[in-house]
Design a protein around this motif. Sequence first.
Motif, PDB file in Angstrom:
ATOM      1  N   MET A  20      32.064  51.722 -44.364  1.00 50.25           N
ATOM      2  CA  MET A  20      30.642  51.882 -44.158  1.00 50.25           C
ATOM      3  C   MET A  20      29.922  51.453 -45.423  1.00 50.25           C
ATOM      4  SD  MET A  20      30.426  55.490 -42.169  1.00 50.25           S
ATOM      5  CE  MET A  20      31.774  56.227 -43.086  1.00 50.25           C
ATOM      6  N   THR A  21      29.276  50.348 -45.332  1.00 56.92           N
ATOM      7  CA  THR A  21      28.494  49.867 -46.453  1.00 56.92           C
ATOM      8  C   THR A  21      27.024  49.991 -46.097  1.00 56.92           C
ATOM      9  OG1 THR A  21      28.430  47.601 -45.644  1.00 56.92           O
ATOM     10  CG2 THR A  21      30.312  48.196 -47.027  1.00 56.92           C
ATOM     11  N   PRO A  22      26.150  50.008 -47.075  1.00 56.39           N
ATOM     12  CA  PRO A  22      24.723  50.115 -46.765  1.00 56.39           C
ATOM     13  C   PRO A  22      24.227  48.999 -45.851  1.00 56.39           C
ATOM     14  CG  PRO A  22      25.098  50.495 -49.102  1.00 56.39           C
ATOM     15  CD  PRO A  22      26.407  50.060 -48.504  1.00 56.39           C
ATOM     16  N   ASP A  23      24.875  47.829 -45.901  1.00 53.46           N
ATOM     17  CA  ASP A  23      24.453  46.713 -45.057  1.00 53.46           C
ATOM     18  C   ASP A  23      24.716  46.981 -43.581  1.00 53.46           C
ATOM     19  OD1 ASP A  23      24.002  45.624 -47.488  1.00 53.46           O
ATOM     20  OD2 ASP A  23      25.595  44.134 -47.386  1.00 53.46           O
ATOM     21  N   THR A  24      25.736  47.774 -43.256  1.00 59.32           N
ATOM     22  CA  THR A  24      26.124  47.957 -41.868  1.00 59.32           C
ATOM     23  C   THR A  24      25.559  49.229 -41.252  1.00 59.32           C
ATOM     24  OG1 THR A  24      28.157  49.081 -42.526  1.00 59.32           O
ATOM     25  CG2 THR A  24      28.286  46.705 -42.214  1.00 59.32           C
TER      26      THR A  24
ATOM     27  N   GLY B 159      22.884  51.606 -39.664  1.00 54.04           N
ATOM     28  CA  GLY B 159      21.608  51.479 -38.969  1.00 54.04           C
ATOM     29  C   GLY B 159      20.678  52.618 -39.325  1.00 54.04           C
ATOM     30  N   PRO B 160      19.629  52.789 -38.535  1.00 51.09           N
ATOM     31  CA  PRO B 160      18.641  53.823 -38.844  1.00 51.09           C
ATOM     32  C   PRO B 160      19.165  55.250 -38.678  1.00 51.09           C
ATOM     33  CG  PRO B 160      18.037  52.612 -36.844  1.00 51.09           C
ATOM     34  CD  PRO B 160      19.247  51.958 -37.412  1.00 51.09           C
ATOM     35  N   LEU B 161      20.273  55.423 -37.946  1.00 52.40           N
ATOM     36  CA  LEU B 161      20.840  56.757 -37.758  1.00 52.40           C
ATOM     37  C   LEU B 161      22.256  56.758 -38.317  1.00 52.40           C
ATOM     38  CD1 LEU B 161      20.623  59.617 -36.633  1.00 52.40           C
ATOM     39  CD2 LEU B 161      21.355  58.730 -34.416  1.00 52.40           C
ATOM     40  N   SER B 162      22.442  57.432 -39.435  1.00 49.08           N
ATOM     41  CA  SER B 162      23.762  57.460 -40.068  1.00 49.08           C
ATOM     42  C   SER B 162      24.111  58.884 -40.465  1.00 49.08           C
ATOM     43  CB  SER B 162      23.757  56.562 -41.308  1.00 49.08           C
ATOM     44  OG  SER B 162      25.025  56.593 -41.932  1.00 49.08           O
ATOM     45  N   ARG B 163      25.285  59.334 -40.014  1.00 53.50           N
ATOM     46  CA  ARG B 163      25.806  60.647 -40.391  1.00 53.50           C
ATOM     47  C   ARG B 163      27.302  60.498 -40.689  1.00 53.50           C
ATOM     48  NH1 ARG B 163      21.185  61.248 -39.300  1.00 53.50           N
ATOM     49  NH2 ARG B 163      20.036  63.098 -38.694  1.00 53.50           N
ATOM     50  N   PRO B 164      27.634  60.023 -41.891  1.00 51.26           N
ATOM     51  CA  PRO B 164      29.060  59.920 -42.223  1.00 51.26           C
ATOM     52  C   PRO B 164      29.677  61.314 -42.305  1.00 51.26           C
ATOM     53  CG  PRO B 164      27.678  58.855 -43.895  1.00 51.26           C
ATOM     54  CD  PRO B 164      26.777  59.561 -42.947  1.00 51.26           C
ATOM     55  N   VAL B 165      30.834  61.448 -41.682  1.00 51.64           N
ATOM     56  CA  VAL B 165      31.523  62.738 -41.651  1.00 51.64           C
ATOM     57  C   VAL B 165      32.907  62.538 -42.241  1.00 51.64           C
ATOM     58  CG1 VAL B 165      32.480  64.495 -40.119  1.00 51.64           C
ATOM     59  CG2 VAL B 165      30.239  63.515 -39.635  1.00 51.64           C
ATOM     60  N   ALA B 166      33.273  63.403 -43.193  1.00 52.26           N
ATOM     61  CA  ALA B 166      34.611  63.361 -43.780  1.00 52.26           C
ATOM     62  C   ALA B 166      35.597  63.871 -42.731  1.00 52.26           C
ATOM     63  CB  ALA B 166      34.673  64.205 -45.036  1.00 52.26           C
ATOM     64  N   VAL B 167      36.544  63.023 -42.368  1.00 51.65           N
ATOM     65  CA  VAL B 167      37.498  63.358 -41.318  1.00 51.65           C
ATOM     66  C   VAL B 167      38.292  64.604 -41.682  1.00 51.65           C
ATOM     67  CG1 VAL B 167      39.551  62.542 -40.082  1.00 51.65           C
ATOM     68  CG2 VAL B 167      37.651  60.973 -40.511  1.00 51.65           C
TER      69      VAL B 167
ATOM     70  N   PRO C  12      37.483  51.658 -37.008  1.00 52.58           N
ATOM     71  CA  PRO C  12      38.101  52.024 -38.289  1.00 52.58           C
ATOM     72  C   PRO C  12      37.588  53.343 -38.874  1.00 52.58           C
ATOM     73  CG  PRO C  12      36.443  50.352 -38.642  1.00 52.58           C
ATOM     74  CD  PRO C  12      36.530  50.560 -37.150  1.00 52.58           C
ATOM     75  N   ILE C  13      38.498  54.033 -39.530  1.00 56.27           N
ATOM     76  CA  ILE C  13      38.140  55.150 -40.399  1.00 56.27           C
ATOM     77  C   ILE C  13      37.965  54.514 -41.773  1.00 56.27           C
ATOM     78  CG2 ILE C  13      38.906  57.295 -41.476  1.00 56.27           C
ATOM     79  CD1 ILE C  13      40.676  57.744 -38.977  1.00 56.27           C
ATOM     80  N   VAL C  14      36.762  54.588 -42.336  1.00 62.04           N
ATOM     81  CA  VAL C  14      36.466  53.909 -43.595  1.00 62.04           C
ATOM     82  C   VAL C  14      36.312  54.936 -44.706  1.00 62.04           C
ATOM     83  CG1 VAL C  14      34.872  52.349 -44.774  1.00 62.04           C
ATOM     84  CG2 VAL C  14      35.316  52.064 -42.332  1.00 62.04           C
ATOM     85  N   ASN C  15      37.153  54.804 -45.716  1.00 61.25           N
ATOM     86  CA  ASN C  15      37.129  55.723 -46.866  1.00 61.25           C
ATOM     87  C   ASN C  15      37.228  57.185 -46.429  1.00 61.25           C
ATOM     88  OD1 ASN C  15      36.826  53.550 -48.656  1.00 61.25           O
ATOM     89  ND2 ASN C  15      34.603  53.603 -48.420  1.00 61.25           N
ATOM     90  N   GLY C  16      38.034  57.446 -45.398  1.00 56.27           N
ATOM     91  CA  GLY C  16      38.227  58.812 -44.920  1.00 56.27           C
ATOM     92  C   GLY C  16      37.062  59.376 -44.131  1.00 56.27           C
ATOM     93  N   ARG C  17      36.143  58.491 -43.702  1.00 55.49           N
ATOM     94  CA  ARG C  17      34.944  58.942 -42.996  1.00 55.49           C
ATOM     95  C   ARG C  17      34.724  58.139 -41.716  1.00 55.49           C
ATOM     96  NH1 ARG C  17      31.430  61.913 -46.110  1.00 55.49           N
ATOM     97  NH2 ARG C  17      31.973  62.084 -48.297  1.00 55.49           N
ATOM     98  N   VAL C  18      34.044  58.785 -40.761  1.00 54.47           N
ATOM     99  CA  VAL C  18      33.538  58.102 -39.569  1.00 54.47           C
ATOM    100  C   VAL C  18      32.045  58.406 -39.494  1.00 54.47           C
ATOM    101  CG1 VAL C  18      35.712  58.116 -38.297  1.00 54.47           C
ATOM    102  CG2 VAL C  18      34.147  60.038 -38.039  1.00 54.47           C
ATOM    103  N   ASP C  19      31.273  57.459 -38.992  1.00 57.11           N
ATOM    104  CA  ASP C  19      29.822  57.636 -38.925  1.00 57.11           C
ATOM    105  C   ASP C  19      29.433  58.072 -37.519  1.00 57.11           C
ATOM    106  OD1 ASP C  19      27.072  57.575 -39.032  1.00 57.11           O
ATOM    107  OD2 ASP C  19      26.995  55.692 -40.155  1.00 57.11           O
ATOM    108  N   LEU C  20      29.207  59.367 -37.341  1.00 57.05           N
ATOM    109  CA  LEU C  20      28.844  59.896 -36.029  1.00 57.05           C
ATOM    110  C   LEU C  20      27.383  59.603 -35.675  1.00 57.05           C
ATOM    111  CD1 LEU C  20      30.818  63.274 -35.993  1.00 57.05           C
ATOM    112  CD2 LEU C  20      31.477  61.034 -35.094  1.00 57.05           C
ATOM    113  N   GLY C  21      26.562  59.279 -36.652  1.00 60.38           N
ATOM    114  CA  GLY C  21      25.197  58.855 -36.369  1.00 60.38           C
ATOM    115  C   GLY C  21      25.191  57.486 -35.698  1.00 60.38           C
ATOM    116  N   SER C  22      25.965  56.564 -36.241  1.00 64.64           N
ATOM    117  CA  SER C  22      26.079  55.233 -35.629  1.00 64.64           C
ATOM    118  C   SER C  22      26.687  55.338 -34.238  1.00 64.64           C
ATOM    119  CB  SER C  22      26.947  54.319 -36.497  1.00 64.64           C
ATOM    120  OG  SER C  22      26.289  54.026 -37.695  1.00 64.64           O
TER     121      SER C  22
END
Length: 167
Positions: A1-5, A7-15, A114-124
């Motif tokens: 998850m990079t700032p470029d990818t 969207g307006p709703l982002s909630r990264p969650v540590a798996v 993908p799980i990115v850096n141990g996180r998934v974005d539930l907002g996206s």
Amino acid sequence: MTPDTVGPLSRPVAVERALKAGQEVVVEASPEEREALARDFGLPAIHSLVGRFRLAGSLHRLQVTGTVEAAIAQTCVVTLDPFDSTMREEVDVDFAAPDAFAGTAAEDAEIPDPIVNGRVDLGSLTAEFLALGLDPYPRKPGVAFEPPAGDAPETPFSRLKSLKDGA
């Protein structure tokens, strides 16, 4: 998850943290996020947007289940009037560490998100399932399309039909 990818709703969650807690994760969009999503999706308004998720699995393989519910305003494709509606989408998505399938026969198959850096974005994920649940041709309740009355326009096929009927 990079700032470029993101969207307006982002909630990264540590798996790891979410799996240990074992509780439902709720994503509720703020008014600003709903306004930005409405612009992105071409909607007059999103009155509410909530995703409710359960996470199961491990740090390398994760299953996310739940629902996304929204109260939205859409534009009728027949009358062009705005109208309110609700939607509910069931969520069942698999995630995996990016290297989980490296060097296997499954490497070329469709792999989980993908799980990115141990996180998934539930907002996206919430925004994605909102988009999937939108009717591409919304109609206001009780409205039906009526073709215009009168003579049908002449087409090459209508000319052929007249030749067939005349012979």
